[in-house]
Scaffold this motif. Structure first.
Motif, mmCIF file in Angstrom:
data_model
loop_
_atom_site.group_PDB
_atom_site.id
_atom_site.type_symbol
_atom_site.label_atom_id
_atom_site.label_comp_id
_atom_site.label_asym_id
_atom_site.label_seq_id
_atom_site.Cartn_x
_atom_site.Cartn_y
_atom_site.Cartn_z
ATOM 1 N N ASP A 10 29.015 36.466 13.544
ATOM 2 C CA ASP A 10 27.977 36.663 12.530
ATOM 3 C C ASP A 10 28.260 35.827 11.286
ATOM 4 O O ASP A 10 27.350 35.243 10.702
ATOM 5 C CB ASP A 10 27.876 38.146 12.185
ATOM 6 C CG ASP A 10 26.609 38.478 11.429
ATOM 7 O OD1 ASP A 10 25.549 37.930 11.788
ATOM 8 O OD2 ASP A 10 26.686 39.274 10.481
ATOM 9 N N ASN A 13 27.253 32.293 11.991
ATOM 10 C CA ASN A 13 25.798 32.142 11.965
ATOM 11 C C ASN A 13 25.277 32.133 10.531
ATOM 12 O O ASN A 13 24.372 31.372 10.194
ATOM 13 C CB ASN A 13 25.126 33.255 12.772
ATOM 14 C CG ASN A 13 25.209 33.003 14.258
ATOM 15 O OD1 ASN A 13 25.400 31.881 14.709
ATOM 16 N ND2 ASN A 13 25.071 34.061 15.038
ATOM 17 N N GLU A 14 25.833 32.982 9.674
ATOM 18 C CA GLU A 14 25.426 33.003 8.272
ATOM 19 C C GLU A 14 25.776 31.689 7.582
ATOM 20 O O GLU A 14 25.002 31.166 6.781
ATOM 21 C CB GLU A 14 26.086 34.165 7.540
ATOM 22 C CG GLU A 14 25.529 35.516 7.911
ATOM 23 C CD GLU A 14 26.269 36.656 7.229
ATOM 24 O OE1 GLU A 14 27.132 36.407 6.369
ATOM 25 O OE2 GLU A 14 25.974 37.813 7.577
ATOM 26 N N ALA A 16 25.969 28.761 8.975
ATOM 27 C CA ALA A 16 25.010 27.760 9.437
ATOM 28 C C ALA A 16 23.659 27.937 8.740
ATOM 29 O O ALA A 16 23.018 26.961 8.349
ATOM 30 C CB ALA A 16 24.847 27.838 10.945
ATOM 31 N N ALA A 17 23.233 29.194 8.581
ATOM 32 C CA ALA A 17 21.947 29.470 7.930
ATOM 33 C C ALA A 17 21.952 29.005 6.482
ATOM 34 O O ALA A 17 20.938 28.497 5.979
ATOM 35 C CB ALA A 17 21.628 30.954 8.010
ATOM 36 N N PRO A 22 20.416 25.769 12.653
ATOM 37 C CA PRO A 22 20.149 26.888 13.574
ATOM 38 C C PRO A 22 21.418 27.699 13.853
ATOM 39 O O PRO A 22 22.529 27.237 13.561
ATOM 40 C CB PRO A 22 19.653 26.190 14.842
ATOM 41 C CG PRO A 22 20.210 24.815 14.760
ATOM 42 C CD PRO A 22 20.300 24.477 13.296
ATOM 43 N N ARG A 23 21.229 28.881 14.441
ATOM 44 C CA ARG A 23 22.375 29.724 14.788
ATOM 45 C C ARG A 23 23.350 28.971 15.675
ATOM 46 O O ARG A 23 22.946 28.202 16.533
ATOM 47 C CB ARG A 23 21.925 30.969 15.541
ATOM 48 C CG ARG A 23 21.175 31.952 14.740
ATOM 49 C CD ARG A 23 20.856 33.176 15.538
ATOM 50 N NE ARG A 23 20.453 32.813 16.916
ATOM 51 C CZ ARG A 23 20.257 33.686 17.871
ATOM 52 N NH1 ARG A 23 20.417 34.957 17.632
ATOM 53 N NH2 ARG A 23 19.900 33.301 19.064
ATOM 54 N N SER A 26 24.821 33.028 19.996
ATOM 55 C CA SER A 26 24.012 34.222 20.214
ATOM 56 C C SER A 26 24.938 35.442 20.173
ATOM 57 O O SER A 26 25.877 35.537 20.966
ATOM 58 C CB SER A 26 23.316 34.139 21.577
ATOM 59 O OG SER A 26 22.789 35.389 21.933
ATOM 60 N N ILE A 27 24.657 36.355 19.272
ATOM 61 C CA ILE A 27 25.494 37.543 19.128
ATOM 62 C C ILE A 27 25.408 38.422 20.378
ATOM 63 O O ILE A 27 26.408 39.005 20.808
ATOM 64 C CB ILE A 27 25.104 38.332 17.854
ATOM 65 C CG1 ILE A 27 25.342 37.481 16.609
ATOM 66 C CG2 ILE A 27 25.882 39.641 17.761
ATOM 67 C CD1 ILE A 27 26.777 37.054 16.399
ATOM 68 N N ALA A 48 31.934 27.686 18.634
ATOM 69 C CA ALA A 48 31.020 27.786 17.493
ATOM 70 C C ALA A 48 31.737 27.439 16.189
ATOM 71 O O ALA A 48 31.170 26.774 15.322
ATOM 72 C CB ALA A 48 30.434 29.194 17.415
ATOM 73 N N SER A 52 30.843 24.484 13.589
ATOM 74 C CA SER A 52 30.633 24.809 12.183
ATOM 75 C C SER A 52 31.450 23.892 11.285
ATOM 76 O O SER A 52 30.952 23.377 10.284
ATOM 77 C CB SER A 52 31.014 26.266 11.923
ATOM 78 O OG SER A 52 30.966 26.564 10.556
#
Length: 64
Positions: A10, A13-14, A16-17, A22-23, A26-27, A48, A52
């Motif tokens: 998570d 993903n944050e 990246a946002a 994009p994410r 996938s969680i 990932a 990043s």
């Protein structure tokens, strides 16, 4: 351990946002693999994280 792996996913993903990307992961898939075969979930997380950090290096080189 699954909670730690999902939390790190998570966070990635944050991150990246925040950069408008994009994410990275996938969680839901991460959760399934972490529960069934933890090494695969950890490998997905590492992949990932590598993407990043590569995005971070690209952004840094563009600003210099």
């Amino acid at each position: 351990m699954p909670v730690l792996v999902l939390t790190l996913g998570d966070v990635l993903n944050e991150r990246a946002a925040e950069r408008g990307r994009p994410r990275l992961i996938s969680i839901a898939r991460l959760a399934i693999w972490t529960l069934i075969l933890p090494p695969i979930g950890i490998a997905m997380l590492q992949s990932a994280a590598n993407r990043s950090y590569a995005m971070s290096a690209d952004v840094t080189s563009e600003t210099i």
